[in-house]
Design an enzyme around this catalytic site. Structure first.
Site, PDB file in Angstrom:
ATOM      1  N   LYS A  86      -0.680   0.581  -5.480  1.00  0.00           N
ATOM      2  CA  LYS A  86      -1.959   0.857  -4.810  1.00  0.00           C
ATOM      3  C   LYS A  86      -2.159   2.370  -4.703  1.00  0.00           C
ATOM      4  O   LYS A  86      -1.354   3.070  -4.104  1.00  0.00           O
ATOM      5  CB  LYS A  86      -1.979   0.204  -3.441  1.00  0.00           C
ATOM      6  CG  LYS A  86      -1.808  -1.327  -3.518  1.00  0.00           C
ATOM      7  CD  LYS A  86      -1.920  -1.985  -2.170  1.00  0.00           C
ATOM      8  CE  LYS A  86      -0.794  -1.620  -1.247  1.00  0.00           C
ATOM      9  NZ  LYS A  86      -0.821  -2.363   0.014  1.00  0.00           N
ATOM     10  N   GLY A 127      -5.770  -2.010   8.502  1.00  0.00           N
ATOM     11  CA  GLY A 127      -5.433  -3.377   8.079  1.00  0.00           C
ATOM     12  C   GLY A 127      -5.783  -3.701   6.637  1.00  0.00           C
ATOM     13  O   GLY A 127      -5.709  -4.859   6.220  1.00  0.00           O
ATOM     14  N   THR A 128      -6.141  -2.667   5.842  1.00  0.00           N
ATOM     15  CA  THR A 128      -6.527  -2.924   4.450  1.00  0.00           C
ATOM     16  C   THR A 128      -5.380  -3.541   3.653  1.00  0.00           C
ATOM     17  O   THR A 128      -5.577  -4.482   2.884  1.00  0.00           O
ATOM     18  CB  THR A 128      -6.966  -1.597   3.776  1.00  0.00           C
ATOM     19  OG1 THR A 128      -8.031  -1.063   4.537  1.00  0.00           O
ATOM     20  CG2 THR A 128      -7.435  -1.816   2.364  1.00  0.00           C
ATOM     21  N   GLY A 129      -4.156  -3.011   3.846  1.00  0.00           N
ATOM     22  CA  GLY A 129      -3.003  -3.524   3.086  1.00  0.00           C
ATOM     23  C   GLY A 129      -2.696  -4.969   3.444  1.00  0.00           C
ATOM     24  O   GLY A 129      -2.442  -5.803   2.562  1.00  0.00           O
ATOM     25  N   CYS A 130      -2.738  -5.268   4.755  1.00  0.00           N
ATOM     26  CA  CYS A 130      -2.505  -6.654   5.205  1.00  0.00           C
ATOM     27  C   CYS A 130      -3.529  -7.578   4.550  1.00  0.00           C
ATOM     28  O   CYS A 130      -3.193  -8.627   3.994  1.00  0.00           O
ATOM     29  CB  CYS A 130      -2.678  -6.780   6.724  1.00  0.00           C
ATOM     30  SG  CYS A 130      -1.717  -5.641   7.710  1.00  0.00           S
ATOM     31  N   THR A 134     -10.419   1.719   7.687  1.00  0.00           N
ATOM     32  CA  THR A 134      -9.605   0.990   6.705  1.00  0.00           C
ATOM     33  C   THR A 134      -8.359   0.391   7.359  1.00  0.00           C
ATOM     34  O   THR A 134      -7.401   0.051   6.673  1.00  0.00           O
ATOM     35  CB  THR A 134      -9.164   1.934   5.559  1.00  0.00           C
ATOM     36  OG1 THR A 134      -8.466   3.046   6.144  1.00  0.00           O
ATOM     37  CG2 THR A 134     -10.345   2.425   4.758  1.00  0.00           C
TER      38      THR A 134
HETATM   39  N1  PLP Z   1      -0.024  -3.819  12.849  1.00  0.00           N
HETATM   40  C1  PLP Z   1       0.516  -4.844  12.193  1.00  0.00           C
HETATM   41  C2  PLP Z   1       0.991  -6.019  12.973  1.00  0.00           C
HETATM   42  C3  PLP Z   1       0.618  -4.797  10.805  1.00  0.00           C
HETATM   43  O1  PLP Z   1       1.185  -5.786  10.138  1.00  0.00           O
HETATM   44  C4  PLP Z   1       0.113  -3.669  10.101  1.00  0.00           C
HETATM   45  C5  PLP Z   1       0.043  -3.653   8.668  1.00  0.00           C
HETATM   46  O2  PLP Z   1       0.771  -3.417   7.881  1.00  0.00           O
HETATM   47  C6  PLP Z   1      -0.398  -2.609  10.822  1.00  0.00           C
HETATM   48  C7  PLP Z   1      -0.474  -2.727  12.186  1.00  0.00           C
HETATM   49  C8  PLP Z   1      -0.807  -1.337  10.172  1.00  0.00           C
HETATM   50  O3  PLP Z   1      -2.092  -1.323   9.791  1.00  0.00           O
HETATM   51  P1  PLP Z   1      -2.719   0.033   9.291  1.00  0.00           P
HETATM   52  O4  PLP Z   1      -1.625   0.864   8.728  1.00  0.00           O
HETATM   53  O5  PLP Z   1      -3.662  -0.408   8.240  1.00  0.00           O
HETATM   54  O6  PLP Z   1      -3.385   0.649  10.437  1.00  0.00           O
END
Ligand code: PLP
Length: 275
Positions: free
Chosen positions: A175, A212-215, A210
């Site tokens: 990515k 939670g984009t990866g999740c 963005t």
């Molecule tokens: N919180 C949880 C429970 C997650 O699984 C993740 C994702 O990987 C995140 C937070 C982080 O999200 P972000 O890095 O997109 O803010």
């Protein structure tokens, strides 16, 4: 075709943007029936993570067994695992339950800087990669899994992804979201090749929302893999959906920090067009 049953094994984000909350929205938006076994509880909002609580891993095993004893699972998406014990619990369950599609998002650090993986659990997470069909690391996670620095160019990222794919015997979705510049390209890499099997060019969308984009992407790919004929088609469909969700993120206006993407943007738009 019946909707695929997709299980998210991940952490909870009570503000709804990441973790299982994002996964369930992503699975539904992509046409699946979403389920969730919770590995970790976080106290967080769009500005950061205040606290993390890990329920006993025996209870995680009970959640996983309860689902797989009753329901035919078509795909699993794995997210935040935090401890070595949680990783081992998931690994044992995967070996028993043998779901046909497994996508692992090797979550390590939130965008806000909070650690979502105990550094002592990095080796266990590296080993878990071999139990997945596809891994979806961002560039810092790809670097850690390769025991090297974060790639700063697309060519270096391809090399690292190929090395990881060859080492763990699993496909890797590279990515490019963390690269500098106006583009955000992704690519799919398979063990034993010299170059990616597919590339997914994209322009960087002008939003800071963005979270939670990866999740969301990994849950979407797991769902789409059940609905399409190949991993390339699944990633392509998931990326198209994700681009629309990011492009429409700002209208949600959730929180003071980087907000969530708009998982149902396309569905809401289609519903509006019908009325
Ligand atoms: N919180 C949880 C429970 C997650 O699984 C993740 C994702 O990987 C995140 C937070 C982080 O999200 P972000 O890095 O997109 O803010």
């Amino acid at each position: 075709m019946r909707p695929p049953r997709v299980l998210s094994v991940a952490g909870s984000d009570p503000s709804g943007g990441a973790g299982i909350q994002a996964d369930l929205k992503s699975i539904a938006a992509n046409g699946g029936y979403g389920m969730a076994a919770i590995t970790a509880l976080t106290a967080q909002n769009t500005t950061g993570v205040a606290a993390i609580h890990i329920p006993p891993s025996g209870f995680l095993a009970q959640q996983l067994d309860a689902v797989s004893a009753d329901i035919q699972i078509d795909a699993v998406k794995i997210g935040m695992l935090f401890t070595e014990q949680v990783i081992h619990t998931v690994k044992h369950w995967l070996a028993d339950a043998r779901p046909p599609v497994v996508v692992l998002d090797p979550v390590m650090v939130a965008t806000s800087g909070a650690r979502l993986l105990d550094p002592a659990a990095q080796s266990a997470l590296r080993e878990l990669c071999s139990a997945a069909d596809l891994i979806t690391p961002n560039l810092p996670e790809l670097g850690v899994l390769n025991r090297t620095e974060t790639a700063t160019s697309l060519a270096a990222a391809f090399n690292q992804a190929q090395r990881l794919a060859d080492t763990v015997g699993t496909k890797v979705l590279v990515k490019g979201g963390h690269l500098p510049g106006p583009d955000s390209p992704d690519a799919l890499v398979e063990p034993g090749r010299l170059s990616p099997i597919a590339q997914f060019p994209a322009v960087r969308l002008p939003t800071r929302n963005t979270h939670g984009t990866g999740c969301s992407l990994s849950a979407a790919v797991a769902t789409q893999r059940c609905l399409t004929e190949s991993w390339t088609a699944a990633v392509g469909a998931a990326k198209n959906w994700l681009s629309a969700a990011i492009a429409a993120a700002d209208v949600l206006d959730v929180g003071e920090g980087p907000g969530p993407i708009n998982h149902f943007a396309q569905l809401w738009q289609n519903a509006e067009n019908l009325t």
